[in-house]
Motif scaffolding. Structure first.
Motif, PDB file in Angstrom:
ATOM      1  N   SER A  91       1.120   0.565  -4.888  1.00 44.75           N
ATOM      2  CA  SER A  91       0.306  -0.097  -4.294  1.00 44.75           C
ATOM      3  C   SER A  91      -0.303  -1.429  -5.358  1.00 44.75           C
ATOM      4  O   SER A  91      -0.373  -1.311  -6.730  1.00 44.75           O
ATOM      5  CB  SER A  91      -0.996   0.488  -3.828  1.00 44.75           C
ATOM      6  OG  SER A  91      -0.716   1.631  -3.221  1.00 44.75           O
ATOM      7  N   TRP A 142      13.645   8.963  -4.453  1.00 39.80           N
ATOM      8  CA  TRP A 142      12.653   7.921  -4.329  1.00 39.80           C
ATOM      9  C   TRP A 142      12.909   6.846  -5.612  1.00 39.80           C
ATOM     10  O   TRP A 142      12.794   7.111  -6.564  1.00 39.80           O
ATOM     11  CB  TRP A 142      11.356   8.452  -4.444  1.00 39.80           C
ATOM     12  CG  TRP A 142      10.757   9.486  -3.358  1.00 39.80           C
ATOM     13  CD1 TRP A 142      11.089  10.738  -3.343  1.00 39.80           C
ATOM     14  CD2 TRP A 142      10.366   9.174  -1.960  1.00 39.80           C
ATOM     15  NE1 TRP A 142      10.454  11.297  -2.340  1.00 39.80           N
ATOM     16  CE2 TRP A 142      10.247  10.383  -1.369  1.00 39.80           C
ATOM     17  CE3 TRP A 142      10.204   7.985  -1.359  1.00 39.80           C
ATOM     18  CZ2 TRP A 142       9.720  10.582  -0.092  1.00 39.80           C
ATOM     19  CZ3 TRP A 142       9.509   8.143  -0.089  1.00 39.80           C
ATOM     20  CH2 TRP A 142       9.725   9.271   0.731  1.00 39.80           C
ATOM     21  N   ALA A 185       7.758   4.059  -9.875  1.00 44.30           N
ATOM     22  CA  ALA A 185       6.361   3.917 -10.186  1.00 44.30           C
ATOM     23  C   ALA A 185       5.815   2.894 -10.800  1.00 44.30           C
ATOM     24  O   ALA A 185       6.449   2.411 -11.606  1.00 44.30           O
ATOM     25  CB  ALA A 185       5.637   5.261 -10.660  1.00 44.30           C
ATOM     26  N   GLU A 218       0.742  -1.176  -0.009  1.00 42.14           N
ATOM     27  CA  GLU A 218       0.205  -0.253  -0.009  1.00 42.14           C
ATOM     28  C   GLU A 218       1.101   1.298   0.003  1.00 42.14           C
ATOM     29  O   GLU A 218       1.690   1.390   0.958  1.00 42.14           O
ATOM     30  CB  GLU A 218      -0.925   0.101   1.166  1.00 42.14           C
ATOM     31  CG  GLU A 218      -1.755  -1.173   1.326  1.00 42.14           C
ATOM     32  CD  GLU A 218      -2.814  -1.237   2.839  1.00 42.14           C
ATOM     33  OE1 GLU A 218      -3.654  -0.680   2.987  1.00 42.14           O
ATOM     34  OE2 GLU A 218      -1.956  -1.444   3.614  1.00 42.14           O
ATOM     35  N   ASN A 219       0.796   2.103  -0.979  1.00 37.67           N
ATOM     36  CA  ASN A 219       1.323   3.269  -1.059  1.00 37.67           C
ATOM     37  C   ASN A 219       2.900   3.412  -0.793  1.00 37.67           C
ATOM     38  O   ASN A 219       3.302   4.161  -0.072  1.00 37.67           O
ATOM     39  CB  ASN A 219       0.457   4.437  -0.321  1.00 37.67           C
ATOM     40  CG  ASN A 219       0.915   5.887  -0.676  1.00 37.67           C
ATOM     41  OD1 ASN A 219       1.435   5.896  -1.737  1.00 37.67           O
ATOM     42  ND2 ASN A 219       0.930   6.661   0.336  1.00 37.67           N
ATOM     43  N   ARG A 262       7.981   4.811  -5.226  1.00 36.21           N
ATOM     44  CA  ARG A 262       7.044   5.820  -4.532  1.00 36.21           C
ATOM     45  C   ARG A 262       5.574   5.645  -5.203  1.00 36.21           C
ATOM     46  O   ARG A 262       5.344   5.461  -6.300  1.00 36.21           O
ATOM     47  CB  ARG A 262       7.439   7.341  -4.649  1.00 36.21           C
ATOM     48  CG  ARG A 262       6.605   8.101  -3.757  1.00 36.21           C
ATOM     49  CD  ARG A 262       7.268   9.304  -3.546  1.00 36.21           C
ATOM     50  NE  ARG A 262       7.042   9.915  -2.244  1.00 36.21           N
ATOM     51  CZ  ARG A 262       7.076  11.358  -2.056  1.00 36.21           C
ATOM     52  NH1 ARG A 262       7.516  12.025  -3.043  1.00 36.21           N
ATOM     53  NH2 ARG A 262       6.656  11.766  -0.890  1.00 36.21           N
ATOM     54  N   GLY A 263       4.505   5.561  -4.152  1.00 34.03           N
ATOM     55  CA  GLY A 263       3.316   5.500  -4.549  1.00 34.03           C
ATOM     56  C   GLY A 263       2.764   4.092  -5.121  1.00 34.03           C
ATOM     57  O   GLY A 263       1.764   4.165  -5.940  1.00 34.03           O
ATOM     58  N   GLU A 321       7.553   4.923   3.365  1.00 33.89           N
ATOM     59  CA  GLU A 321       6.381   5.467   3.349  1.00 33.89           C
ATOM     60  C   GLU A 321       5.519   4.184   3.060  1.00 33.89           C
ATOM     61  O   GLU A 321       5.999   3.355   2.371  1.00 33.89           O
ATOM     62  CB  GLU A 321       5.938   6.248   2.216  1.00 33.89           C
ATOM     63  CG  GLU A 321       6.511   7.591   2.367  1.00 33.89           C
ATOM     64  CD  GLU A 321       6.033   8.715   1.149  1.00 33.89           C
ATOM     65  OE1 GLU A 321       6.399   9.943   1.148  1.00 33.89           O
ATOM     66  OE2 GLU A 321       5.843   8.273   0.129  1.00 33.89           O
ATOM     67  N   GLY A 322       4.297   4.391   3.303  1.00 31.45           N
ATOM     68  CA  GLY A 322       3.331   2.915   3.072  1.00 31.45           C
ATOM     69  C   GLY A 322       3.698   1.847   4.009  1.00 31.45           C
ATOM     70  O   GLY A 322       4.333   1.708   4.886  1.00 31.45           O
ATOM     71  N   GLY A 347       6.914   3.493  -0.368  1.00 31.29           N
ATOM     72  CA  GLY A 347       7.776   4.486  -0.833  1.00 31.29           C
ATOM     73  C   GLY A 347       9.071   4.214  -0.253  1.00 31.29           C
ATOM     74  O   GLY A 347       9.262   3.928   0.974  1.00 31.29           O
TER      75      GLY A 347
END
Ligand SMILES: Nc1ncnc2c1ncn2[C@@H]1O[C@H](COP(=O)(O)OP(=O)(O)OP(=O)(O)O)[C@@H](O)[C@H]1O
Length: 248
Positions: A48, A42, A225, A9-10, A45-46, A82-83, A12
């Protein structure tokens, strides 16, 4: 409802771009407001996606786009900035040639150590030891320190041990490319068996033939991504359209 094998999930991951991680003068006197820490970037990143038990997923993308980083996050050897990553069940990682093996220990000691770390009991290790060594074709090398094995022999050992683990999720990152053809074919047959027994596979490769052989679904990573999550044929077609034909 089916429980997911892997939920991402999301996600990073922010890496330092310079080895020492020091700030450059440009960073110090640069803009006052930044989204990203200075001297970092990064790698992912983002990102999911969900993976269901028994799915075979191929991860594609050019060099340096975050494929190995994603596998390390799923293996739990790297913590995201992140995430979240949640993994249902244990992971058998074939992600770095030397991952988990100790150079000064012998082949025999390394087999015991790695299998033990993945929860195999002493009795199970003793029962499977000969099969592992036979699969790796290293019967004459069991008492040799791991560091003296050739790189192909290291991959044989890693695959032989990891493919004997009962973990439900198998992660494979490119390493098989190092083995010779006969050994690779043997590994592929073993992966087929593991898939037939319901394992989940996460497979990073630049080899289109291998991706099509094992994977039904593909993830295409580009510039950190997730550019596409679709069936493997659609993903390879998009990747080839962007960057020319992948190796076959
Ligand atoms: N520990 C680290 N510290 C700093 N940067 C890193 C680290 N690990 C990876 N990177 C960087 O993160 C980016 C993504 O690397 P990654 O290994 O995930 O790429 P990849 O898609 O697997 O590439 P390849 O196809 O070449 O194996 C690259 O720019 C790489 O240099």
């Amino acid at each position: 409802m089916t429980t997911t094998a892997i939920r991402v999930e999301n996600l990073g991951v922010n890496f330092r771009s310079n080895r020492r991680g020091r700030r450059s003068l440009k960073d110090l006197f640069g803009g006052a407001t930044r989204r990203t820490r200075p001297g970092t970037f990064w790698a992912l990143r983002g990102v999911s996606f969900d993976v269901l038990p028994g799915e075979a997923i191929g991860v594609v993308g050019r060099n340096g786009q975050g494929k190995s980083t994603l596998l390390k996050l799923v293996a739990g050897v790297l913590i995201p900035d992140e995430g979240h990553v949640s993994v249902h069940g244990g992971v058998a990682p074939l992600i770095e040639i030397t991952g988990g093996f100790v150079g000064d220990l012998t082949v025999r000691e390394n087999v015991r150590l790695t299998a033990g770390l993945h929860g195999m009991t002493k009795a199970e290790i003793a029962r499977r030891f000969d099969d592992i060594i036979a699969f790796a074709e290293l019967a004459d090398f069991v008492d040799m320190p791991y560091k003296h094995l050739s790189s192909g022999m290291k991959v044989r050992l890693a695959f032989a041990v990891v493919s004997q683990l009962d973990e439900p999720i198998l992660l494979v990152d490119e390493v098989l490319a190092v083995g010779d053809k006969a050994f690779r074919d043997k590994c592929y047959r073993r992966i087929d068996e593991m898939l037939a027994s319901g394992r989940t596979l996460f497979f990073v490769s630049h080899n289109e033939k291998d991706l099509r052989r094992f994977c039904a679904r593909g993830l295409y990573l580009d510039k950190g991504a997730l550019k596409m999550d679709a069936d493997i044929a659609t993903v390879l077609a998009a990747y080839n359209a962007d960057y020319g034909k992948a190796a076959s």
